[in-house]
Design a protein around this motif. Structure first.
Motif, mmCIF file in Angstrom:
data_model
loop_
_atom_site.group_PDB
_atom_site.id
_atom_site.type_symbol
_atom_site.label_atom_id
_atom_site.label_comp_id
_atom_site.label_asym_id
_atom_site.label_seq_id
_atom_site.Cartn_x
_atom_site.Cartn_y
_atom_site.Cartn_z
ATOM 1 N N GLN A 1 8.913 85.811 96.858
ATOM 2 C CA GLN A 1 9.129 87.082 97.570
ATOM 3 C C GLN A 1 10.512 87.124 98.218
ATOM 4 O O GLN A 1 11.085 88.192 98.401
ATOM 5 C CB GLN A 1 8.058 87.319 98.643
ATOM 6 N N PHE B 1 13.232 86.116 96.929
ATOM 7 C CA PHE B 1 14.117 86.665 95.897
ATOM 8 C C PHE B 1 13.658 88.058 95.473
ATOM 9 O O PHE B 1 14.458 88.937 95.211
ATOM 10 C CB PHE B 1 14.136 85.748 94.670
ATOM 11 N N GLY B 2 12.324 88.198 95.383
ATOM 12 C CA GLY B 2 11.772 89.391 94.771
ATOM 13 C C GLY B 2 11.590 90.558 95.725
ATOM 14 O O GLY B 2 11.461 91.692 95.300
ATOM 15 N N TYR C 1 15.840 89.771 98.870
ATOM 16 C CA TYR C 1 17.137 89.918 98.206
ATOM 17 C C TYR C 1 17.144 91.189 97.364
ATOM 18 O O TYR C 1 18.147 91.885 97.267
ATOM 19 C CB TYR C 1 17.457 88.704 97.331
ATOM 20 N N GLN D 1 19.804 92.819 99.278
ATOM 21 C CA GLN D 1 20.367 91.511 99.670
ATOM 22 C C GLN D 1 20.106 91.171 101.132
ATOM 23 O O GLN D 1 20.997 90.725 101.848
ATOM 24 C CB GLN D 1 21.877 91.463 99.376
ATOM 25 N N GLY E 1 14.875 86.789 107.855
ATOM 26 C CA GLY E 1 14.644 86.724 109.294
ATOM 27 C C GLY E 1 13.921 85.455 109.692
ATOM 28 O O GLY E 1 13.670 84.570 108.873
ATOM 29 N N SER F 1 19.549 98.684 90.852
ATOM 30 C CA SER F 1 20.669 97.946 90.247
ATOM 31 C C SER F 1 20.314 97.453 88.847
ATOM 32 O O SER F 1 21.180 97.035 88.095
ATOM 33 C CB SER F 1 21.137 96.797 91.147
ATOM 34 N N TYR G 1 20.212 94.585 93.878
ATOM 35 C CA TYR G 1 20.864 93.312 94.195
ATOM 36 C C TYR G 1 22.362 93.488 94.361
ATOM 37 O O TYR G 1 23.062 92.543 94.643
ATOM 38 C CB TYR G 1 20.617 92.305 93.067
#
Ligand code: SF4
Lengths: 488, 444
Positions: free
Chosen positions: B53, B55-56, B59, B63, B67, B394, B414
């Motif tokens: 998550q 990355f998915g 980000y 991006q 936290g 993107s 991204y």
């Protein structure tokens, strides 16, 4: 002694194959000793944080093969990070001047129905769709926690689909729950490539050197060129044709044996491509040893000596200056196992102190079993003892440790970990390119980068002043490895 | 409408997903928990679920970092083979126990993924044992039970069922629902813009996610006089439940208003619902419209020189898509060629979404509307159209699309850092123009 068994569909996990562990605290030398004498045992934690899993590491190796497709047999969330692989893929394409296109990744989208009735049908559809969409030469099918638990016969389905589609459909068994060591996912991907993609060599190419890496900058074309050798970077950004012919190479090298141990050993054992067994090429001593061994294996001893002498002479003046400026600067290192060892070598070579290091896991041995490849022992022998721990990306341990040690700089790999240095007000950098510190030039690269990083800590100081850590005062006053249980 | 194009690309293998535009239910619940500041998620799942998550969702959502409680600091039971065989309850019990000692948080949200659900762990029972020690809820979200949007709803549902208590109504207090963290790319900025506009009109606004005191904001939900749902479909279930349990009426504002026209009508709409004195709204509208249209003069030149009457396409979640299509058509004079709705709304809301995308447009050209999440099929749709401007995710950035100017406005993106940026409200329209024009005015 055969170590790589290509007859089974699943790769044996690192815990059983390499005696790997995820928890340790002590010194580097002691860890090496205990790895050899068999007294090192896994230690479980009663508190754990998100880490990574073998599904992610397996996909990261096959997702960027140019003419292959990947079908991830899983619910959608396991493919949540496909966009990120897409991003890495594009960055690699752009660097090489290729047309930018999306990565060839599909997810079979297992839902509640499939969980109850089985997901085999859906997988077949997804594989057919991958063939239609991408016209790939090979389709890799990766498994997931869900597909594993509901018991879909992925290997069987892949065989069936190979027959139906007329191209290899290859299963990669990388269920996240199978291993705590996510590097097992690299092995699973390589196992599939060794078993189903590679072919025995028809000819040999005495100049060709397989370089197992992620997606670092191309530095070997120049270095190897001076030895009359040509690098063949694998696995990301290769083609299936290139992978089929890995067996033709004169040798295999790795920039990090945590990544490539299985593939390199398999290439040697089953295809007769010798593996260069040496510590990693970071720091002068390691780079010397690595190149000398490469020279020995390829019959380029004389050329290697010239290269080493030239390179050392070239970097000497700036290296001396960097050593002077960095003397006594304290750097803490955190990274995947062998890359972490490599970073310690770099810092010590630059005259820095290493008050501690923490790597994600530890393999008691590598697949080739040769002690010359023991990069941690190499560091201890060359540079002396280092306080050392294995933390499996557990940031609560790392934050606690950093908070005590307060190094001048924190050097780390893996995005999720870096920010903790910054939040503690410690100048931090994350180097994504594993080739950045490699070889002789790598020392200079790191030296300059470290100086830049400690020059202006304004951002990290501000951040530290204004964020509250998620940990209790109680925890920060405990011993960093208090939740690491006793070895079984 | 392009019935043929639709049939050709949609029918193949409808469920297979290439580069999905959302994650699993665990992913949605996870980002919702992270967005309710001070909430520590505790994942009962495999070790990789949370990092996936990162990355998915994070980000991919412009991006963003995760936290304090996200990413590698999220407590996770990291289930392995032995738990799959013998059950994971004991592991979860000791994890929660140690989490309460180590992790300082106001609320703990246990989020269970695929594995516990497959092996039949009784997570509710384990969580219950800790109820007297801390504020803790259990969000049951096996990944395969839905997507990020469903996960957001599961989170709200768990909050309503396990945390909320009736409160006396606070006059003029509204909650904002339906803007799903990370999935609505500009969620932080949009929430803040909505809050500040309404506050200036005399409304008290609880945006729930990204309020400073997350637990306090959650607990305050029942005190609202009105719930506003900013999506044609996400969040309606929660609003219905809140109506049932706490007697709070709700209003669906089916899209995020972009630019002066829609923002003004939104403000008057809320004014009416809350019986606000009209002059309060008039004042805000007057000030903001003056500046918005003054700004239009600044971008007027580059708009008529660079992109006059551009044929444009939008690929976005339904609420974002409607807002942008309306602004482009009704205020910038663009011609909406196609809209691909990428958040997979339920069948029953699709007609309404289609209506909102095609009615009330100043342009004679009406967009063709597709519902699609799979990147490959989206590519096939795009190949059949020629556009001068594409607002998408993107993923579409490098598709061959002729000369079309491209800006990413939806999930996943991204290629941009998005923190405070938003296209919502009066200034949002100007921001959109800035970003679009920067794509063709620069970097020469
Ligand atoms: S789909 Fe299931 S296993 Fe995959 S990330 Fe989501 S919860 Fe985890």
């Amino acid at each position: 002694m055969p170590t790589i068994n290509l007859n089974t569909a699943e790769v044996p996990i690192r815990e059983s194959r390499l005696g790997s562990v995820t928890g340790y605290k002590g010194s580097a030398g002691e860890l090496c000793r205990r790895s050899r004498d068999g007294s090192l045992k896994e230690r479980e934690r009663s508190f754990t944080q998100c880490a990574t899993c073998a599904s992610i590491t397996a996909i990261c190796q096959v997702a960027m093969i140019r003419d292959a497709a990947v079908v991830n047999h899983a619910p959608l969330g396991c493919a949540g990070d496909f966009g990120n692989f897409n991003f890495i893929n594009r960055a690699g394409q752009a660097k090489r001047g290729w047309r930018l296109a999306n990565a060839k990744l599909l997810n079979s989208n297992l839902d509640e129905q499939d969980i109850v009735f089985g997901g085999g049908g859906k997988l077949k559809d997804a594989v057919r769709e991958a063939k239609t969409r991408f016209a790939p030469k090979v389709i890799f099918v990766t498994t997931s926690c869900a597909s594993g638990i509901i018991g879909d016969d992925v290997a069987g389905i892949c065989e069936e689909m190979t027959e139906e589609l007329g191209i290899p459909v290859v299963s990669i068994s990388c269920e996240g729950f199978r291993s705590q060591i996510w590097a097992t996912g690299f092995d699973a991907a390589y196992h599939a490539i060794l078993r189903r993609v590679m072919k025995p060599a028809a000819t040999r190419r005495p100049d060709l050197i397989n370089v197992i890496n992620f997606w670092g900058e191309d530095i070997f074309t120049d270095l190897f060129g001076r030895l009359g050798l040509t690098p063949n970077y694998v696995v990301p950004f290769t083609t299936i044709g290139q992978l089929e012919r890995l067996s033709e190479a004169a040798a295999t090298v790795q920039v990090c044996s945590t990544l490539g141990t299985y593939l390199a050993a398999g290439l040697e054992e089953h295809f007769g491509v010798p593996e260069v067994k040496a510590p990693s090429p970071y720091g002068i001593a390691g780079t010397d040893a690595w190149f000398r061994e490469l020279g020995r294996v390829t019959g380029k001893e004389a050329e290697v000596e010239v290269l080493i002498a030239e390179e050392k002479e070239r970097i000497a003046p700036e290296l001396a200056e960097l050593r002077e400026r960095l003397a006594g600067v304290r750097g803490f290192v955190s990274a995947g196992a062998v890359h972490g060892h490599s970073l310690i070598a770099i810092l010590r070579e630059l005259g820095m102190e290493v008050p501690g290091a923490c790597v994600w896991h530890h393999d008691k041995r590598l697949d080739h079993g040769d002690p010359r490849g023991d990069s941690l022992q190499h560091v201890v022998t060359e540079y002396g003892e280092v306080p050392f721990s294995v933390c499996n990306k557990q940031s609560f341990e790392l934050v606690n440790l950093l908070n005590r040690l307060r190094p001048d700089i924190f050097i780390v790999r893996h995005n999720g970990m870096a920010v903790w240095g910054a939040k503690l007000g410690i100048p931090t950098f994350l180097m994504g390119d594993e080739h950045f510190g490699l070889g002789y030039e790598g020392l200079l690269n790191y030296g300059r980068k470290i100086l830049d990083t400690i020059t202006n800590p304004a951002f990290v100081r501000n951040l530290a002043r204004h964020t509250r850590l998620p940990y209790t005062e109680w925890w920060l006053s405990q011993e960093p490895f208090a939740f690491l249980g006793e070895g079984a | 409408m392009t019935a043929t194009a639709t049939a050709e690309v949609i029918d193949l293998y409808p469920e297979v997903a290439e580069a999905p535009r959302y994650s699993c239910a665990l992913g949605g619940a996870y980002v919702a928990a992270l967005a309710a500041y001070g909430t520590a998620p505790i994942l009962h799942s495999g070790a990789g679920c949370g990092i996936g998550q990162q990355f998915g969702q994070n980000y991919a959502g412009g991006q963003n970092a995760a936290g304090n409680y996200g990413n590698t600091s999220t407590p996770c039971s990291c289930l392995v083979e032995e738990h799959v065989v013998f059950g994971g309850e004991e592991k979860l019990r000791s994890l929660i126990d140690s989490t309460l000692k180590i992790v300082k948080a106001d609320l703990y949200a246990v989020i269970s993924g695929c594995i516990p659900s497959l092996i039949g762990d009784d997570v509710d029972a384990v969580v219950k044992e800790f109820r007297d020690k801390a504020s803790i809820i259990h969000v049951k979200t096996a990944g395969f039970l839905g997507n990020s949007y469903t996960g957001y709803e599961h989170f709200l549902d768990a909050v309503i069922e396990q945390l909320l208590e009736p409160l006396p109504k606070e006059k003029k207090l509204v909650n904002i629902l339906g803007l799903v963290p990370s999935q609505h790319l500009h969620w932080k900025g949009s929430l803040r813009v909505i809050k500040s506009l309404l506050e200036r009109a005399g409304v008290k606004v609880n945006i729930v996610f990204s309020e400073k005191d997350g637990l306090g904001a959650l607990k305050r939900i029942p005190a609202a006089e009105l719930n506003l749902v900013f999506s044609p479909w996400v969040g309606i279930k929660a609003a219905e439940k809140l109506k049932e349990k706490f007697d709070t009426p709700f209003e669906v504002i089916p899209f995020v208003p972009v630019g002066p026209r829609d923002t003004t009508s939104f403000l008057y709409q809320v004014g009416k619902l809350l019986n606000l004195p009209k002059k309060n709204i008039d004042r805000v509208v007057k000030e903001e419209e003056w500046w918005a249209y003054r700004s239009a003069e600044y971008f007027g030149d580059i708009l008529v020189i660079g992109l006059p009457h551009a044929f444009f396409g939008v690929i976005a979640d339904s609420g974002t898509a409607i807002g942008l299509t309306r602004y482009g058509s009704n205020e910038l004079g663009w011609l909406p060629e196609l809209v691909i709705v990428s958040d997979n709304p339920p069948e029953e809301s699709r007609d309404e979404i289609r209506r909102l995308l095609t009615e009330g447009l100043a342009s004679v050209v009406k967009p063709k509307v597709f519902f699609e999440t799979d990147s490959h099929k989206i590519k096939l749709i795009l190949q059949k159209h020629s556009l001068q401007l594409l607002l998408g995710s993107s993923l579409e950035k490098f598709l061959p699309k002729g000369e079309a100017v491209f800006l990413s406005v939806s999930f996943p993106s991204y290629d941009r850092l998005i923190i405070d940026r938003t296209y919502a409200g009066y200034r949002g329209g100007v921001a959109l123009m800035e970003d679009v024009a920067s794509q063709y005015a620069g970097p020469l």
